[in-house]
Enzyme design. Structure first.
Site, mmCIF file in Angstrom:
data_model
loop_
_atom_site.group_PDB
_atom_site.id
_atom_site.type_symbol
_atom_site.label_atom_id
_atom_site.label_comp_id
_atom_site.label_asym_id
_atom_site.label_seq_id
_atom_site.Cartn_x
_atom_site.Cartn_y
_atom_site.Cartn_z
ATOM 1 C CD GLU A 94 -3.088 -0.772 0.129
ATOM 2 O OE1 GLU A 94 -3.050 0.292 -0.499
ATOM 3 O OE2 GLU A 94 -3.944 -1.651 -0.075
ATOM 4 C CD GLU A 125 4.611 -21.669 11.856
ATOM 5 O OE1 GLU A 125 4.661 -22.022 13.044
ATOM 6 O OE2 GLU A 125 3.698 -20.960 11.376
#
Length: 311
Positions: A94, A125
């Site tokens: 953004e 992970e």
């Protein structure tokens, strides 16, 4: 350690985490009607801002450290696995349309790579090697800042990434939703915000994810304010590339300078849609090309450029 022993150790560790504990206020979700469930989730979400409030001084210090480094040419890197990784990528993506930044300035890194944005990548992970390798690929230096995000505060990939980033001289932050986390201990600055047990036990995309979204909004937006990417409370470093943005840019220019719609449209055309340059051209009464050069001379800070360009 065998696989079963490793899983048992992790199971024991998870039992100590607030993010993994069961919410005693809602022991049986299926017993509630839809209206009660909606109200309950909303009540839980309302707890997040007050939890963040306790960490505001720490967040402010983090912002100042990041802004100082970015002013000297550094980058802001978010790194996480699963939901936290996606939050980092969302915030980074953004920044270019909101603040006119180069996509390389704010970067989101997720365990498992781009595939993990849309679907889970098994064991990603848990890979410490991947965390270190992903940081090495960025060629970090002392002007860069790396925020490791993990609701649990124990994700191996993220901790390894923070250790690697710190070894390369970057400023590091360990952002988790549990106190006294290994992630916080690994970083220069620990940002630990406990939001309490989740509405759905262990589903840290809920309150923990909301907390991450709010804090990352705060960090990126205020860093950009500190870097001169705003003027008053307006987005001025964006470029008008579609009809909605052109209309928004014209309105911003009119409100910031008091000019009429025709002047706003014409000036934006002359500055190739750059709102900040258009404001400067009108406020200082100078041509568009001179406004662009004056902005560069003042490192993009519009108030300084206006003062320098006004007779």
């Amino acid at each position: 350690m065998s696989t079963s022993e490793s899983i048992a150790a992790i199971r024991t560790e998870l039992g100590t985490l607030t993010t993994e504990s069961s919410n005693s206020r809602y022991p049986d979700l299926g017993a509630l009607n839809t209206g009660e469930l909606v109200a309950a989730m909303n009540s839980e979400d309302a707890l997040v801002p007050s939890a963040i409030e306790t960490a505001l001084p720490t967040i402010a210090g983090i912002i100042d450290e990041i802004a100082r480094r970015m002013h000297d040419g550094g980058r802001l890197i978010y790194v996480g696995a699963g939901t936290p990784g996606r939050m980092g990528i969302l915030d980074a993506s953004e920044c270019p349309p909101t603040f006119g930044t180069d996509p390389s300035l704010v970067v989101g890194v997720i365990a498992g790579g781009t595939k993990a944005v849309n679907q889970a990548v098994e064991n990603a992970e848990d890979s410490e090697a991947a965390g270190a390798a992903d940081m090495a690929a960025l060629n970090l230096n002392g002007n860069d800042s790396v925020i490791g995000i993990a609701a649990s505060g124990r994700t191996p990939y993220v901790i390894a990434a923070i250790n690697a980033a710190r070894a390369r001289g970057a400023f590091t932050v360990g952002f988790s939703c549990n106190n006294n986390s290994p992630l916080g201990a690994a970083a220069h600055t620990s940002l630990e915000i406990e939001v309490g047990p989740e509405f759905l036990t262990g589903s840290t995309r809920l309150k923990s994810g909301t907390c991450q979204k709010l804090v990352l909004n705060m960090i990126s937006t205020i860093v950009m304010v500190r870097l001169g990417k705003t003027y008053k409370n307006f987005m001025v470093d964006l470029r008008a590339t579609n009809d909605k943005l052109r209309a928004r840019s014209e309105r911003t220019l009119m409100r910031a300078t008091g000019c009429d719609a025709g002047t706003a449209a014409n000036t934006l055309l002359e500055t190739d849609g750059h709102v900040k340059a258009a404001i400067l051209a009108i406020m200082a009464g100078i041509p568009a090309n001179a406004a662009a050069a004056l902005l560069e001379q003042n490192h993009g800070f519009l108030p300084a450029a206006i003062s320098a360009g006004t007779p």
